[in-house]
Design an enzyme around this catalytic site. Structure first.
Site, PDB file in Angstrom:
ATOM      1  N   GLY A 186      97.033  92.269  51.010  1.00  0.00           N
ATOM      2  CA  GLY A 186      96.435  93.051  49.928  1.00  0.00           C
ATOM      3  C   GLY A 186      97.438  93.503  48.880  1.00  0.00           C
ATOM      4  O   GLY A 186      97.105  94.243  47.981  1.00  0.00           O
ATOM      5  N   ARG A 187      98.690  93.091  49.029  1.00  0.00           N
ATOM      6  CA  ARG A 187      99.768  93.501  48.116  1.00  0.00           C
ATOM      7  C   ARG A 187      99.816  95.025  47.943  1.00  0.00           C
ATOM      8  O   ARG A 187      99.550  95.754  48.892  1.00  0.00           O
ATOM      9  CB  ARG A 187      99.641  92.757  46.781  1.00  0.00           C
ATOM     10  CG  ARG A 187      99.757  91.231  46.962  1.00  0.00           C
ATOM     11  CD  ARG A 187      99.975  90.542  45.661  1.00  0.00           C
ATOM     12  NE  ARG A 187      98.855  90.822  44.750  1.00  0.00           N
ATOM     13  CZ  ARG A 187      98.778  90.409  43.515  1.00  0.00           C
ATOM     14  NH1 ARG A 187      99.757  89.678  43.002  1.00  0.00           N
ATOM     15  NH2 ARG A 187      97.747  90.680  42.763  1.00  0.00           N
TER      16      ARG A 187
ATOM     17  N   LYS B  58      89.671  86.380  40.357  1.00  0.00           N
ATOM     18  CA  LYS B  58      89.837  85.971  41.747  1.00  0.00           C
ATOM     19  C   LYS B  58      90.942  86.754  42.416  1.00  0.00           C
ATOM     20  O   LYS B  58      92.006  86.914  41.835  1.00  0.00           O
ATOM     21  CB  LYS B  58      90.226  84.491  41.785  1.00  0.00           C
ATOM     22  CG  LYS B  58      90.670  83.997  43.132  1.00  0.00           C
ATOM     23  CD  LYS B  58      91.994  83.227  43.069  1.00  0.00           C
ATOM     24  CE  LYS B  58      93.177  84.135  42.793  1.00  0.00           C
ATOM     25  NZ  LYS B  58      94.482  83.484  42.945  1.00  0.00           N
ATOM     26  N   THR B  59      90.745  87.273  43.560  1.00  0.00           N
ATOM     27  CA  THR B  59      91.795  87.724  44.482  1.00  0.00           C
ATOM     28  C   THR B  59      91.177  88.469  45.651  1.00  0.00           C
ATOM     29  O   THR B  59      90.310  89.323  45.468  1.00  0.00           O
ATOM     30  CB  THR B  59      92.875  88.621  43.838  1.00  0.00           C
ATOM     31  OG1 THR B  59      93.621  89.247  44.892  1.00  0.00           O
ATOM     32  CG2 THR B  59      92.305  89.721  42.971  1.00  0.00           C
ATOM     33  N   ILE B  60      91.623  88.122  46.833  1.00  0.00           N
ATOM     34  CA  ILE B  60      91.124  88.829  48.011  1.00  0.00           C
ATOM     35  C   ILE B  60      91.608  90.271  48.009  1.00  0.00           C
ATOM     36  O   ILE B  60      91.051  91.103  48.699  1.00  0.00           O
ATOM     37  CB  ILE B  60      91.582  88.164  49.331  1.00  0.00           C
ATOM     38  CG1 ILE B  60      93.104  88.222  49.490  1.00  0.00           C
ATOM     39  CG2 ILE B  60      91.076  86.739  49.454  1.00  0.00           C
ATOM     40  CD1 ILE B  60      93.560  88.118  50.932  1.00  0.00           C
ATOM     41  N   ASP B  61      92.660  90.563  47.223  1.00  0.00           N
ATOM     42  CA  ASP B  61      93.241  91.911  47.239  1.00  0.00           C
ATOM     43  C   ASP B  61      92.308  92.957  46.638  1.00  0.00           C
ATOM     44  O   ASP B  61      92.466  94.147  46.893  1.00  0.00           O
ATOM     45  CB  ASP B  61      94.566  91.933  46.468  1.00  0.00           C
ATOM     46  CG  ASP B  61      95.544  90.894  46.980  1.00  0.00           C
ATOM     47  OD1 ASP B  61      95.464  90.561  48.179  1.00  0.00           O
ATOM     48  OD2 ASP B  61      96.374  90.407  46.198  1.00  0.00           O
TER      49      ASP B  61
ATOM     50  N   GLY C 299      97.130  82.484  44.937  1.00  0.00           N
ATOM     51  CA  GLY C 299      96.609  82.409  46.303  1.00  0.00           C
ATOM     52  C   GLY C 299      95.117  82.138  46.346  1.00  0.00           C
ATOM     53  O   GLY C 299      94.379  82.592  45.481  1.00  0.00           O
TER      54      GLY C 299
ATOM     55  N   LYS D 205      95.229  99.282  77.140  1.00  0.00           N
ATOM     56  CA  LYS D 205      96.600  98.906  77.450  1.00  0.00           C
ATOM     57  C   LYS D 205      97.520  98.962  76.235  1.00  0.00           C
ATOM     58  O   LYS D 205      98.713  99.159  76.359  1.00  0.00           O
ATOM     59  CB  LYS D 205      96.539  97.460  77.966  1.00  0.00           C
ATOM     60  CG  LYS D 205      97.603  97.085  78.960  1.00  0.00           C
ATOM     61  CD  LYS D 205      97.269  95.706  79.525  1.00  0.00           C
ATOM     62  CE  LYS D 205      98.511  94.974  79.968  1.00  0.00           C
ATOM     63  NZ  LYS D 205      98.209  93.596  80.357  1.00  0.00           N
ATOM     64  N   TYR D 206      96.984  98.723  75.062  1.00  0.00           N
ATOM     65  CA  TYR D 206      97.829  98.551  73.881  1.00  0.00           C
ATOM     66  C   TYR D 206      97.422  99.417  72.702  1.00  0.00           C
ATOM     67  O   TYR D 206      96.243  99.712  72.505  1.00  0.00           O
ATOM     68  CB  TYR D 206      97.755  97.102  73.385  1.00  0.00           C
ATOM     69  CG  TYR D 206      98.357  96.101  74.310  1.00  0.00           C
ATOM     70  CD1 TYR D 206      99.729  96.098  74.549  1.00  0.00           C
ATOM     71  CD2 TYR D 206      97.562  95.151  74.942  1.00  0.00           C
ATOM     72  CE1 TYR D 206     100.295  95.160  75.405  1.00  0.00           C
ATOM     73  CE2 TYR D 206      98.119  94.208  75.801  1.00  0.00           C
ATOM     74  CZ  TYR D 206      99.484  94.226  76.036  1.00  0.00           C
ATOM     75  OH  TYR D 206     100.038  93.305  76.880  1.00  0.00           O
TER      76      TYR D 206
ATOM     77  N   ASP E 160      97.716  88.599  37.118  1.00  0.00           N
ATOM     78  CA  ASP E 160      98.764  87.940  36.336  1.00  0.00           C
ATOM     79  C   ASP E 160      98.267  86.644  35.689  1.00  0.00           C
ATOM     80  O   ASP E 160      98.597  86.342  34.544  1.00  0.00           O
ATOM     81  CB  ASP E 160      99.980  87.647  37.219  1.00  0.00           C
ATOM     82  CG  ASP E 160     100.751  88.929  37.546  1.00  0.00           C
ATOM     83  OD1 ASP E 160     100.542  89.939  36.849  1.00  0.00           O
ATOM     84  OD2 ASP E 160     101.544  88.899  38.499  1.00  0.00           O
TER      85      ASP E 160
ATOM     86  N   ARG F 168     101.510  78.435  42.118  1.00  0.00           N
ATOM     87  CA  ARG F 168     101.907  79.704  41.503  1.00  0.00           C
ATOM     88  C   ARG F 168     102.745  79.520  40.234  1.00  0.00           C
ATOM     89  O   ARG F 168     103.218  80.496  39.655  1.00  0.00           O
ATOM     90  CB  ARG F 168     102.680  80.551  42.518  1.00  0.00           C
ATOM     91  CG  ARG F 168     101.809  81.025  43.658  1.00  0.00           C
ATOM     92  CD  ARG F 168     102.474  82.008  44.578  1.00  0.00           C
ATOM     93  NE  ARG F 168     101.571  82.359  45.657  1.00  0.00           N
ATOM     94  CZ  ARG F 168     100.662  83.342  45.605  1.00  0.00           C
ATOM     95  NH1 ARG F 168     100.556  84.085  44.520  1.00  0.00           N
ATOM     96  NH2 ARG F 168      99.868  83.591  46.626  1.00  0.00           N
TER      97      ARG F 168
END
Lengths: 497, 497
Positions: free
Chosen positions: A253-254, A204-207, A83, A244-245, A178, A147
């Site tokens: 983020g796995r 690398k990973t945004i997680d 990703g 209202k919500y 991985d 991937r």
């Protein structure tokens, strides 16, 4: 795009950004990888068996060099794996600029569409003209990613064929846990086949789940979290303005909840779940229901709740009340339950509504589901990520020059200003542990989960109660690239060191 | 929040932003509302019957004044009505600052939680100290908003009681088309009851559907579109980097497609539907299917599609294939179909998948649904919206001072730099037309839909074909507040004048 709009576009202005290079990386002839034998942690004997060549390599550290030497040109290949994460293009720009500095006739090629591009030798030469169009831009679209993995004997052979055909000195793999495990396997394979191509990983990973002593955070985490926090802050303002919500915001983020934790600290929602606290589904529902009922007593029928993607990944189908299994559970082609594809944010709204009904709640409860993920993975890198990735590219070039393989290029002391950052290398085999994957014990880089005794979590834990009923929402706003350095250069809160 | 993080937060820095005030509004004693009888368009006799007092009022225009005069202090009430839009707080800040300039002892109070706050006289005094905490901030949370209307005889009486109790010179209603229609009804009511409180509207809505000769765009549209475009640009980069998904992005905007059109011009997706083109559901599905199949031939199994919220609002239940009516159609408490609550983005993914199957499509098609709405309504206002709303507040103060009622405060020439903007007023009764609402013919401000012969649509129509197969995605990036004026002060593309 007309010329005018192009010149005044942010994307154009970011092309001209000069990343702040750490002092130690400005003159690469003044720095040298020193090989030293002793490892801090002894290697698991099974790792030694599986990676005999890498295990026998000396570890490296960078020291000052007083004797600059000339270098032959290098030929290097680079590939994105998995990703996307903000900053990928600056890894390549840094690598390119550093290789040019080391030896101006060096060549860089990029493999297309992920590791699969290495297998079929799909590549493009990376020239200055081309790279100059991608500096500090978001996305991985210079090469695109994929991937596919390099893991079977046939795939190793194909990869070997490609690197030999190009006579690559090194292959740089920009990937997550991985992909970096695979980088080590490939490095070992090349050594065993006496192929001189080095294999070097980039974290690398945004997680944010790829951390180690040398790896304080993976790149992209900062920008992705800031982008999500911008939106969460906006949504929280909306909750407070419209009353209202209940906004149920799921975050990518796995398994790890680093993204949720970082965003919670940046925005102060009423509730944020951290998967690592291992709460049962019923407990989660109860906590939300209790929040809703207590807030209703305080005259508040709105709120903001953060949900990490991995929150219910260990849940079994039987944990779900029967009557809405069909609604929330998708089955794959083989008829297997895909728990990971449950839309947790919608499931929780459903369950909370049911539970409130059961408890005779008379107030209003309107849930609004959100999922933030693709909105942040390809954002324009923050200055932190732009600088960090550029420095990672330089560090990788040092690893190429000094003959390292099976290592991840790293940059440390990220809490300091970029000036003081320090290049470093992590030996991948030293990061491996054994896990059962697909029913087989395999050596993999251990995912770093949120440390429940670590600084970021403790800070969150000490504050979260005060966020529940009072609305202490923060609105961080959109990432800024110009102006006050303290604001624009600040990195993530969650740095392991 | 510790002091340090507060000072360097963007939110703090925006508090210090000085909106660019149009030259004509800098010295309010130099400008005067001149009343002139002639209207450009004669009024519908039915409007004259319903609004006899407002219909007989002279129209106004602003002229230079050479004879500054002293004014008594004014007491003014202000209220947010309906969904939030970026810039609301600056309307109040502008109103406050202008009233202080006109007469330093003037008072401003804010009614809470929307027009309902006027009915029950729930209010807070708006002091400089309080307003200074909300300058150029997102949201409506200084007062919060609500959707209750003032429309029954009892409600009119309650509103009259409130304004008389406060001896309000004027009530400023910050709202969309319906709220401004109500403002006229209330103004007429006050005139008929000889209540001197003026009623003045402010054109607010992210939907951009409140436009008129004097109202080039409603406030909030610019910031909301730029926020959505940031995310669409990021998602498009992701599509191109991962090559895995078709992103179906639904955008808020009710019946009108201004938001989608603006975002399309800013990001250049592969497809963007405009409700005003009035395509049948089957035609929409066919266009997407054709796109998917043609892109697959070009080796592209990913893409970005924008969907306006109102795309299928005129769809009947029977237009939907029977087998997934249950899945996509929600029914209200009375068992009626709520077509407006259909998740169009998910419905289209489903229908496209089915249609592709039918046509024997062999490629990959993975749809990823998104809905962008709450992420943008409370974003920090762009410089354009911060300036525009501040000027609207000043213009409303002029209307207060010069005794206007039943008007919307407006600011014109928004294509120019803020320096040259001009205050103006739109007479609400002159904007009314008759529509069937709840089975009854009612006078309402006509929603401005996308003009299929207008500049923005024609520009889109001339370019969209080229976006389909080639990926010409633009990534506008996050809204910037500092740096290049050309970049940070630019308003929306879609301005009616």
């Amino acid at each position: 795009m007309d010329k005018n709009s192009s010149t005044h576009s942010l994307s154009h202005q970011r092309l001209l950004y000069c990343p702040s290079l750490p002092a130690k990386l400005r003159d690469l002839s003044s720095i040298l990888c020193e090989k030293r034998q002793e490892a801090t942690h002894p290697l698991d004997p099974r790792i030694k068996t599986l990676f005999p060549h890498l295990a026998s390599l000396p570890l490296s550290r960078l020291i000052s060099s007083k004797t600059p030497s000339a270098h032959p040109p290098f030929k290097v290949g680079v590939v994105f794996s998995g990703g996307p994460a903000p900053g990928g293009h600056n890894v390549i720009a840094g690598l390119f600029d550093a290789l040019q500095q080391i030896s101006p006739s060096s060549e860089l090629i990029g493999f297309l569409n992920g590791p699969g591009g290495v297998l079929v030798n799909a590549f493009k030469p990376l020239t200055k003209v081309l790279i100059d169009q991608f500096r500090s831009q978001g996305g991985f679209d210079l090469l695109s990613s994929g991937r596919e993995k390099i893991e079977t004997p046939e795939q190793f052979a194909s990869a070997a064929k490609t690197v030999l055909e190009h006579k690559l000195n090194a292959l740089i793999i920009i990937g997550g846990d991985d992909s970096n495990t695979n980088a080590a396997v490939l490095a070992e394979y090349f050594l065993s086949k006496k192929i001189s191509t080095q294999v070097i990983g980039i974290p690398k990973t945004i997680d944010g789940d790829l951390q180690a002593e040398e790896i304080e955070i993976s790149f992209g985490f900062d920008t992705a979290c800031k982008t999500y926090a911008e939106l969460i802050g906006n949504i929280a303002k909306d909750a407070l303005s419209s009353k209202k919500y209940y906004h149920f915001i799921k975050l990518m983020g796995r398994s790890a909840s680093h993204v949720t934790l970082e965003c919670a600290l940046l925005t102060q929602p009423n509730l944020a779940f951290i998967s690592e606290e291992k709460k049962e589904l019923q407990q989660i529902v109860d906590e939300i229901v209790s929040l809703v009922m207590r807030r209703e007593k305080a005259g508040k029928e709105y709120g903001v709740i953060l949900i990490p993607e991995g929150l219910i990944e260990s849940m079994k189908e039987t944990d779900l009340p029967e009557k809405f299994r069909a609604q929330f559970i998708q089955k794959d082609a083989h008829g297997n339950i895909q728990v990971s594809q449950i839309e947790t944010e919608r499931l929780l709204i459903y369950l909370v509504k049911e539970e409130l009904k059961q408890r005779g709640y008379k107030g209003k409860f309107h849930g609004q589901p959100h999922f933030l993920g693709y909105e942040g993975r390809c954002a324009m890198p923050s200055n932190f990520d732009a600088n960090y990735t550029y420095a990672l590219g330089f560090t990788a070039a040092l690893a190429v020059r000094d003959g390292l393989t099976g290592v991840i290029a790293a940059v440390r002391h990220l809490r300091s200003s970029a000036e003081y950052w320090e290049p470093a290398f992590a030996s991948i085999v030293h990061l491996l542990h054994f896990e059962i994957r697909n029913g087989k014990e395999q050596p993999v880089i251990q995912k770093t989960l949120v440390d429940l005794k670590g600084g970021p979590f403790l800070r969150f834990a000490s504050q979260r109660k005060s966020w529940q009923i009072e609305d202490l929402y923060l609105q961080p706003g959109p990432i800024q690239f110009f102006g006050d350095k303290e604001l624009i250069d600040k990195g993530p809160l969650n740095l392991s060191k």
